[in-house]
Design a protein around this motif. Structure first.
Motif, PDB file in Angstrom:
ATOM      1  N   PRO A  89      34.386  24.115  57.538  1.00 21.90           N
ATOM      2  CA  PRO A  89      34.658  23.336  56.334  1.00 21.90           C
ATOM      3  C   PRO A  89      35.236  24.242  55.245  1.00 21.90           C
ATOM      4  N   SER A  90      35.960  23.633  54.319  1.00 17.20           N
ATOM      5  CA  SER A  90      36.503  24.424  53.221  1.00 17.20           C
ATOM      6  C   SER A  90      36.583  23.589  51.953  1.00 17.20           C
ATOM      7  N   LEU A  91      36.602  24.306  50.847  1.00 18.49           N
ATOM      8  CA  LEU A  91      36.818  23.725  49.534  1.00 18.49           C
ATOM      9  C   LEU A  91      38.158  24.269  49.057  1.00 18.49           C
ATOM     10  N   ILE A  92      39.095  23.383  48.763  1.00 16.91           N
ATOM     11  CA  ILE A  92      40.431  23.808  48.327  1.00 16.91           C
ATOM     12  C   ILE A  92      40.604  23.373  46.873  1.00 16.91           C
ATOM     13  N   PHE A  93      40.902  24.344  46.024  1.00 16.75           N
ATOM     14  CA  PHE A  93      41.005  24.122  44.583  1.00 16.75           C
ATOM     15  C   PHE A  93      42.465  23.954  44.166  1.00 16.75           C
ATOM     16  N   PHE A  94      42.699  23.005  43.259  1.00 17.50           N
ATOM     17  CA  PHE A  94      44.029  22.695  42.736  1.00 17.50           C
ATOM     18  C   PHE A  94      43.956  22.566  41.223  1.00 17.50           C
ATOM     19  N   ARG A  95      45.058  22.877  40.563  1.00 15.02           N
ATOM     20  CA  ARG A  95      45.225  22.559  39.145  1.00 15.02           C
ATOM     21  C   ARG A  95      46.674  22.161  38.936  1.00 15.02           C
ATOM     22  N   ASP A  96      46.863  21.000  38.313  1.00 13.24           N
ATOM     23  CA  ASP A  96      48.204  20.499  38.013  1.00 13.24           C
ATOM     24  C   ASP A  96      49.115  20.529  39.237  1.00 13.24           C
ATOM     25  N   GLY A  97      48.579  20.137  40.370  1.00 12.25           N
ATOM     26  CA  GLY A  97      49.356  20.040  41.593  1.00 12.25           C
ATOM     27  C   GLY A  97      49.544  21.338  42.353  1.00 12.25           C
ATOM     28  N   GLN A  98      49.083  22.458  41.789  1.00 16.31           N
ATOM     29  CA  GLN A  98      49.234  23.745  42.470  1.00 16.31           C
ATOM     30  C   GLN A  98      47.921  24.166  43.126  1.00 16.31           C
ATOM     31  N   VAL A  99      48.035  24.784  44.288  1.00 20.80           N
ATOM     32  CA  VAL A  99      46.861  25.310  44.982  1.00 20.80           C
ATOM     33  C   VAL A  99      46.410  26.588  44.272  1.00 20.80           C
ATOM     34  N   LEU A 100      45.148  26.609  43.887  1.00 20.74           N
ATOM     35  CA  LEU A 100      44.572  27.823  43.302  1.00 20.74           C
ATOM     36  C   LEU A 100      44.007  28.731  44.387  1.00 20.74           C
ATOM     37  N   GLY A 101      43.503  28.130  45.456  1.00 19.63           N
ATOM     38  CA  GLY A 101      42.919  28.899  46.548  1.00 19.63           C
ATOM     39  C   GLY A 101      41.845  28.089  47.235  1.00 19.63           C
ATOM     40  N   GLY A 102      41.247  28.682  48.223  1.00 14.46           N
ATOM     41  CA  GLY A 102      40.224  27.975  48.978  1.00 14.46           C
ATOM     42  C   GLY A 102      39.037  28.852  49.279  1.00 14.46           C
ATOM     43  N   ILE A 103      37.942  28.182  49.588  1.00 17.38           N
ATOM     44  CA  ILE A 103      36.727  28.868  50.019  1.00 17.38           C
ATOM     45  C   ILE A 103      36.351  28.262  51.370  1.00 17.38           C
ATOM     46  N   PRO A 104      36.691  28.965  52.455  1.00 22.11           N
ATOM     47  CA  PRO A 104      36.346  28.446  53.778  1.00 22.11           C
ATOM     48  C   PRO A 104      34.920  28.817  54.170  1.00 22.11           C
ATOM     49  N   LYS A 105      34.343  27.953  55.019  1.00 26.19           N
ATOM     50  CA  LYS A 105      33.029  28.181  55.609  1.00 26.19           C
ATOM     51  C   LYS A 105      31.927  28.114  54.545  1.00 26.19           C
ATOM     52  N   VAL A 106      30.705  28.164  54.978  1.00 23.99           N
ATOM     53  CA  VAL A 106      29.575  28.152  54.050  1.00 23.99           C
ATOM     54  C   VAL A 106      29.362  29.569  53.515  1.00 23.99           C
ATOM     55  N   ARG A 107      28.950  29.678  52.266  1.00 27.25           N
ATOM     56  CA  ARG A 107      28.774  30.973  51.600  1.00 27.25           C
ATOM     57  C   ARG A 107      27.417  31.039  50.925  1.00 27.25           C
ATOM     58  N   ASP A 108      27.027  32.246  50.520  1.00 30.36           N
ATOM     59  CA  ASP A 108      25.865  32.394  49.659  1.00 30.36           C
ATOM     60  C   ASP A 108      26.215  31.828  48.289  1.00 30.36           C
ATOM     61  N   TRP A 109      25.191  31.369  47.564  1.00 28.05           N
ATOM     62  CA  TRP A 109      25.407  30.786  46.241  1.00 28.05           C
ATOM     63  C   TRP A 109      26.188  31.735  45.338  1.00 28.05           C
ATOM     64  N   SER A 110      25.812  33.000  45.311  1.00 25.55           N
ATOM     65  CA  SER A 110      26.486  33.965  44.423  1.00 25.55           C
ATOM     66  C   SER A 110      27.954  34.126  44.806  1.00 25.55           C
ATOM     67  N   ASP A 111      28.267  34.058  46.096  1.00 23.66           N
ATOM     68  CA  ASP A 111      29.664  34.127  46.533  1.00 23.66           C
ATOM     69  C   ASP A 111      30.454  32.920  46.016  1.00 23.66           C
TER      70      ASP A 111
END
Length: 127
Positions: A89-111
């Motif tokens: 699974p992944s979380l993909i971040f966008f702002r104003d139509g542009q990709v900011l980046g993604g966070i794949p897989k499960v992570r520690d809270w601090s990550d």
């Protein structure tokens, strides 16, 4: 079949379920910062339910600085390929139509907190 914890995001939290490229565009091009949860196949990927549980907690921790949606199975492949965030699974971040980046897989809270802080603070690429 969608995992019940992924379904909970759309039914209980009211996150839109994006099923077409047009819906992705409308969601990501709206003003603000947006996250699309790409769950992948929960039967094969045991991390999917974990990310589904942590996403609302992250949104709350960041005081609603981003809104969330869930990608339907039918658009996952195209979304992953177009953003370069290939693992699920992944979380993909966008702002104003542009990709900011993604966070794949499960992570520690601090990550999650460190990475999301970095993503939210980065400027958009010049057009």
């Amino acid at each position: 079949m969608t995992h019940p914890l992924v379904t909970r995001l759309t039914e209980e939290f009211g996150y839109p379920a994006l099923t077409t490229e047009a819906e992705i565009a409308a969601f990501t091009e709206a003003p603000g910062t947006h996250v699309i949860f790409v769950p992948g196949d929960a039967r094969r990927n045991l991390e999917t339910p974990d990310v589904a549980v942590v996403l609302p907690e992250l949104r709350q921790a960041f005081q609603g600085r981003f809104d969330c949606a869930v990608a339907a199975d039918s658009i996952e492949t195209g979304l992953r390929e177009s953003t370069g965030v290939l693992k699920t699974p992944s979380l993909i971040f966008f702002r104003d139509g542009q990709v900011l980046g993604g966070i794949p897989k499960v992570r520690d809270w601090s990550d999650y907190v460190d990475r999301i802080t970095q993503l939210l603070s980065q400027p958009l690429a010049a057009e």
